[in-house]
Design an enzyme around this catalytic site. Structure first.
Site, short mmCIF file in Angstrom:
data_model
loop_
_atom_site.label_atom_id
_atom_site.label_comp_id
_atom_site.label_asym_id
_atom_site.label_seq_id
_atom_site.Cartn_x
_atom_site.Cartn_y
_atom_site.Cartn_z
N LYS A 1 -12.41 -7.97 -7.57
CA LYS A 1 -13.13 -6.71 -7.69
C LYS A 1 -12.47 -5.75 -8.67
O LYS A 1 -13.13 -5.04 -9.39
CB LYS A 1 -13.19 -6.04 -6.32
CG LYS A 1 -13.82 -6.93 -5.28
CD LYS A 1 -13.97 -6.20 -3.98
CE LYS A 1 -13.75 -7.14 -2.82
NZ LYS A 1 -14.39 -6.80 -1.61
N LYS B 1 -8.24 -15.25 -10.79
CA LYS B 1 -9.48 -15.37 -10.03
C LYS B 1 -10.41 -14.20 -10.32
O LYS B 1 -9.97 -13.14 -10.73
CB LYS B 1 -9.17 -15.36 -8.53
CG LYS B 1 -8.48 -16.62 -8.05
CD LYS B 1 -8.49 -16.70 -6.54
CE LYS B 1 -7.71 -15.58 -5.87
NZ LYS B 1 -7.80 -15.64 -4.40
N LYS C 1 0.83 -1.20 0.00
CA LYS C 1 0.00 0.00 0.00
C LYS C 1 0.87 1.26 0.00
O LYS C 1 0.52 2.26 -0.63
CB LYS C 1 -0.94 0.00 1.20
CG LYS C 1 -2.06 -1.02 1.04
CD LYS C 1 -2.90 -1.12 2.29
CE LYS C 1 -3.83 -2.32 2.24
NZ LYS C 1 -4.46 -2.55 3.54
#
Ligand code: TRP
Length: 326
Positions: free
Chosen positions: A192, A189, A107
């Site tokens: 989002k 996969k 992050k």
């Protein structure tokens, strides 16, 4: 106990990877499921969308079968005891170990202009969420393993210094491998952030579901009987196994092995089975979303249950830490 990120919009991967586990656990355990709205401030300081996102994530989880009567379903920010426990735990967390955390490094790289202390101590806040209920089992995916290991370290450090208050929290699933839901473009996969057209959201309308499924990659079919399946074909079978009937799957397996498979028909079948699976969830979620009075009741009930457990823990914690002056 587990935390749900309020990033809105559940998809098929979050359903089979997480929510379905919560729904099973609610029958067996005393469960606390929390919307991690405070955590979201570490990366999303702009809160314009927060309320809508919190409402959506609550609605969708309830629509998937999470029962606010059975579990404590609440918002992190409603339980002020969390902030207090977070503070005590911060004194037991070392800068060095926090800086080494993979999610922190990732992050920090993504937001170099906002490497705030909340981002650094994210795992401490997560530990507070868990220990607040003295929870033992935490249903989370692989990406949260390191945070849970840190939670165990912080719990043990607290226990050694101040007395045995906290059980060691461990990751929990039902022993079966976490179901991986492949994306429709054959690349990894369902998730989002990546290719929107390759992910089936529980909010997708029927036509959009059909369109996405029909776009899934196929080829001209096997030419030798009983050939191995290429990944993108295997993925279509995997998706079918999640939502279609046994007999339907057997039919297409046999067609594949006999080289008579028609992928157009298979995808049409999968699309209809997906619609049948997703549309009731979508409709239920929309109805809840349009009922703010009900959502308020859910949040109040959840906060009440979570506060009760939090208060009991914090009595023990303050006493153990030595903050008992009279
Ligand atoms: N960090 C978790 C995630 O990104 C969310 C979370 C917050 C959580 N608090 C938690 C998970 C407590 C388990 C327990 O998904």
């Amino acid at each position: 106990m587990s935390g749900i990120r309020p990033t809105g919009f559940l998809h098929l991967g979050s359903y089979f990877g997480a929510v379905r586990n919560y729904v099973r656990m609610q029958e067996e355990f005393d469960c606390y499921f929390m919307v991690a709205d405070l955590h979201s401030l570490t990366t999303h300081p702009d809160t314009k969308e927060l309320k809508a996102n919190v409402h959506r994530v609550l609605s969708e989880n309830i629509a998937c079968g999470l029962n606010p009567e059975k579990v404590a379903l609440y918002c992190q920010s409603h339980i002020h005891e969390t902030a207090e426990l977070y503070l005590y735990l911060n004194m037991l967390a070392y800068k060095g170990e926090l800086e080494k955390t993979t999610t922190f490094k990732d992050k920090a790289r993504l937001q170099p202009d906002n490497i705030n202390a909340g981002l650094l101590t994210y795992p401490v806040l997560q530990t507070a969420d868990i220990l607040l209920h003295r929870a033992s089992y935490v249903p989370v995916g692989k990406d949260q393993e390191q945070h849970l290991e840190m939670a165990r370290n912080f719990a043990n450090r607290f226990n050694h210094r101040y007395g045995e208050i906290f059980p060691e929290p461990v990751a929990y699933n039902y022993g079966d491998d976490l179901v991986k839901v492949p994306s429709l473009d054959g690349a990894g996969k369902m998730s989002k952030s990546e290719n929107q057209l390759a992910t089936l959201y529980l909010s997708d309308g029927d036509e959009l579901i059909r369109k996405k499924v029909m776009k899934a990659k196929t080829d001209s079919g096997p030419t030798e009987p009983n050939s191995p399946k290429p990944d993108y074909i295997e993925n279509i079978f995997l998706l079918m196994k999640l939502v279609s009937e046994e007999a339907v799957i057997r039919k297409f397996e046999a067609d594949y092995d006999g080289c008579t498979i028609r992928y157009g028909d298979m995808k049409k079948q999968l699309a209809e089975d997906m619609v049948r699976f997703i549309s009731p969830i979508r409709e239920k979620a929309e109805a809840i979303l349009n009922n703010p009075g009900y959502l308020k009741e859910v949040m109040e009930l959840g906060a009440e249950k979570a506060r009760k457990s939090a208060r009991a823990t914090m009595e023990l914690v303050r006493e153990a830490v030595g903050l008992n002056y009279f």
